[in-house]
Every structure is written in structure tokens, then in C-alpha cells.
Design an enzyme around this catalytic site. Structure first.
Site, PDB file in Angstrom:
ATOM      1  N   THR A   1      32.134  28.546   5.651  1.00  0.00           N
ATOM      2  CA  THR A   1      32.236  27.140   6.031  1.00  0.00           C
ATOM      3  C   THR A   1      31.608  26.878   7.389  1.00  0.00           C
ATOM      4  OG1 THR A   1      33.813  25.398   6.632  1.00  0.00           O
ATOM      5  CG2 THR A   1      34.535  27.649   6.959  1.00  0.00           C
TER       6      THR A   1
ATOM      7  N   TYR B   1      41.741  27.634  10.107  1.00  0.00           N
ATOM      8  CA  TYR B   1      40.918  27.735   8.901  1.00  0.00           C
ATOM      9  C   TYR B   1      39.547  28.308   9.237  1.00  0.00           C
ATOM     10  CZ  TYR B   1      37.717  26.220   5.243  1.00  0.00           C
ATOM     11  OH  TYR B   1      36.736  26.186   4.292  1.00  0.00           O
TER      12      TYR B   1
END
Length: 350
Positions: free
Chosen positions: A118, A142
Site C-alpha cells: 500500500t 496499518y
């Protein structure tokens, strides 16, 4: 050539689209998923093994079921806000689970992995568009957990001859153009499905003034004051994973490689809402709130390297077409896609 592919987390949003694309390409697909956030029906006719990447026993059972040429890893928790509230959950699943997957692969003699990463590993941008050489300074657990797995992949490459390609992508959007699978998060945090759910509510008799759609911040240094994000159609993401698998299988990749996936341009929150209005014909409304701490004004990526090395280019770059594929799926599956929207995601969470 047909290959045996293990898709870990293949019952989720992006994973289920990947399963369909692999099957369309003639590959033999096995899905490994614990279904805590995925959907059994989303994998279609693919061979399915219910298991958790945090369980060495489940993983050993999965790898004992067949010989796999490549593993694709989508099994991550991906809510930015949740990661700040429950970091233990994210480190356990995203880091510990990934390390156990790597060890199970080593034990099984499988050394090729495509990793779903990501742009959240970059943190606040210091320059745009973001390239792969941009500093990695994640601002939430995250992004930190994904970066840790990338570091592990580099170490595994050097120590064990493990070949991997990590794909850092920006905001996944849209649904299978053929309408076979869609986006089904509970709760939903992504802007496009939240805006479409509002359009569906109003189109079926809901009061437009009772909107649950919120925008966080209109004072950013952007074209209209709202956050700008780089959206990429889910099919384009999956096609990049397919090209990455081809590169691994060809032997061209040695060690760990990393590529950004994005459109190279961004759309503001208000531009996305305008696209939803155009596609649906519904004049949806929204509520404006203050910006949230940690939300950068713009996140736009450069995918030049993916084009040069993988031969990848997005085929669905337009925001209206992305929205249209999601709208078609939602109209065909109104109960599957119906959530109670209570906000707009501004941070990338593929």
C-alpha cells in the site's frame, strides 16, 4: 501456460476479483481465507480452503493440499482508523500472519510471492507524484505493518533465495465489469461505495436532506479544498498482480522488487461525488465536517516503473467508468452492497 496459484485472502474485495481474473486466464486457483472479512460466495467455483494465516497448522494443511507455483497475499486488515485503535490486531494479523505464511512457503518449497502492499507505507508525502524512492514514514499502524512485511521480503530474498514483488497501490475502486463480484466491506469506509449507497437510498425514496454522507475538510490546498486521492480500478490492480506473477515465473525477478500502482493523477472528494451524480442521475447531498488529524491533502502516485518493468498501464483510468462498474454491481446486488454509511475515507485503505 496454466499454473497453480494460491490466493491468500481470496474471498475479500481485491482477492475475489483476482480469483476471477486468474480463472479467466486459465490458471488453477486455490483460495485460502478465514472468512472473517471475506465472503465464501465471492470465490465462485475456485477450490477453497478455510484457514487463518496466523495458524501454522492451517497453513501447513493448505500447502499439503497441492503444489503451488506462486502465492498471492491479500490477507491483511486494512482499516486505517481501526489500526490506530487496535494496533495489536494489525501487528498480529498483518505481520505475524505474514511471517507464518513465509515460513509455511519455505517449508513447502514455494519461493514466489506477489504481495499486496500500500501507499500508506509512505506516510505524508514530501513530493508528488510519489515514486518508489519516496521515504517510507508511515503515520498509522496499518502502513507500518505493510512496511515491515516488505522489509521481511527483502531479507528473505537475500537469505533464502525468495523472490517477491510487492505492489504498493493507492485507492482501489470499482467492481468487476461483468458484475460477478463487487465491493462488500462491513463497515464500508471507501468514498465511492458510500456515495453510491447514498444515491441508492435517495433513488428508492429516501429523503435527500437526511444524508449520512460526510466530507472531512474543505480547506486543503487542492483544486476545491477537499482531499485528492489517486483511484485505480480493481481490475487494473489485479492485472498488475497477474503481470507480477508472470515476471516471477519467468525468472526475471531475483529477490524483492516493489512497484507503485496508480493512475498518476488524482480526483478530489467533490470530483468523485460529481461523478457519482453523473453516473447515477441522483443529486446526492453531503455534510461538511472539519478535516481529520493526519489526513494529507493529496496522495498521487507514479506508476512509471510498473509500466517500464511489468508492462502495466491502467485500462480504466476514468473516474466515471470506475463509478459506473460499482453502480452496476450495487443495482444488481442491493442487499449485498447496502450498509449504513457514516463517513468518507480519506486515507488509502486498499
Amino acid at each position: 501456460m496454466s499454473r497453480d496459484i494460491l490466493v491468500v485472502g481470496g474471498a475479500g474485495y481485491i482477492g475475489s476479483h483476482m480469483v476471477r481474473m486468474l480463472a479467466d486466464a486459465g490458471h488453477r486457483v486455490t483460495v485460502f481465507d478465514n472468512l472473517c472479512r471475506g465472503h465464501r460466495d465471492a470465490v465462485g467455483d475456485a477450490r477453497f480452503i478455510e484457514g487463518d494465516i496466523r495458524s501454522s497448522g492451517d497453513l501447513q494443511r493448505g500447502f499439503a493440499s497441492g503444489r503451488f507455483d506462486v502465492v498471492m497475499h491479500f490477507a491483511a486488515f486494512a482499516y486505517v482508523g481501526e489500526s490506530t485503535q487496535q494496533p495489536a490486531l494489525y501487528y498480529d494479523n498483518n505481520v505475524t500472519g505474514s511471517l507464518r505464511l513465509l515460513e509455511a512457503m519455505r517449508e513447502a518449497g514455494v519461493n514466489r510471492l506477489v504481495f499486496s502492499s500500500t501507499c500508506a507505507t509512505y506516510g505524508d508525502p514530501v513530493e508528488l507524484p510519489i515514486t518508489e524512492s519516496h521515504p517510507q514514514r508511515p503515520v498509522n499502524p496499518y502502513g507500518a505493518t505493510k512496511m515491515m512485511v516488505e522489509h521481511a521480503l527483502r531479507d528473505y530474498g537475500r537469505a533464502y533465495g525468495f523472490d517477491s514483488i510487492a505492489l504498493r497501490y493507492f485507492n482501489a475502486a470499482g467492481c468487476d465489469p461483468q458484475g460477478r463480484v463487487g465491493e462488500r466491506h462491513f463497515p464500508e469506509t471507501h468514498l465511492i461505495p458510500l456515495a453510491l449507497e447514498e444515491a441508492l437510498r435517495v433513488s428508492t425514496g429516501g429523503d435527500p436532506a437526511s444524508t449520512g454522507l460526510s466530507i472531512y475538510g474543505n480547506d486543503f490546498d487542492t483544486v476545491d479544498g477537499t482531499c485528492v486521492r489517486d483511484y485505480i480500478h480493481v481490475d487494473d490492480l489485479c492485472r498488475a498482480h497477474l503481470l507480477a506473477a508472470d515476471r516471477l515465473l519467468s525468472g526475471a525477478c531475483r529477490g524483492a522488487e516493489t512497484y507503485n500502482l496508480g493512475n498518476g493523477r488524482g480526483f478530489s472528494v467533490l470530483e468523485v461525488i460529481a461523478a457519482v451524480r453523473r453516473v447515477t442521475g441522483v443529486d446526492i447531498r453531503y455534510r461538511m465536517g472539519p478535516r481529520r488529524v493526519g489526513d494529507p491533502g493529496g496522495l498521487v502516485g507514479s506508476a512509471v516503473s510498473a509500466g517500464e518493468v511489468l508492462g502495466w498501464q491502467p485500462r480504466i483510468p476514468g473516474i466515471d467508468e470506475m463509478v459506473a462498474t460499482a453502480w452496476r454491481w450495487m443495482l444488481a446486488n442491493p442487499t449485498r452492497g447496502a450498509h449504513v454509511g457514516n463517513g468518507v475515507a480519506s486515507m488509502p485503505a486498499p
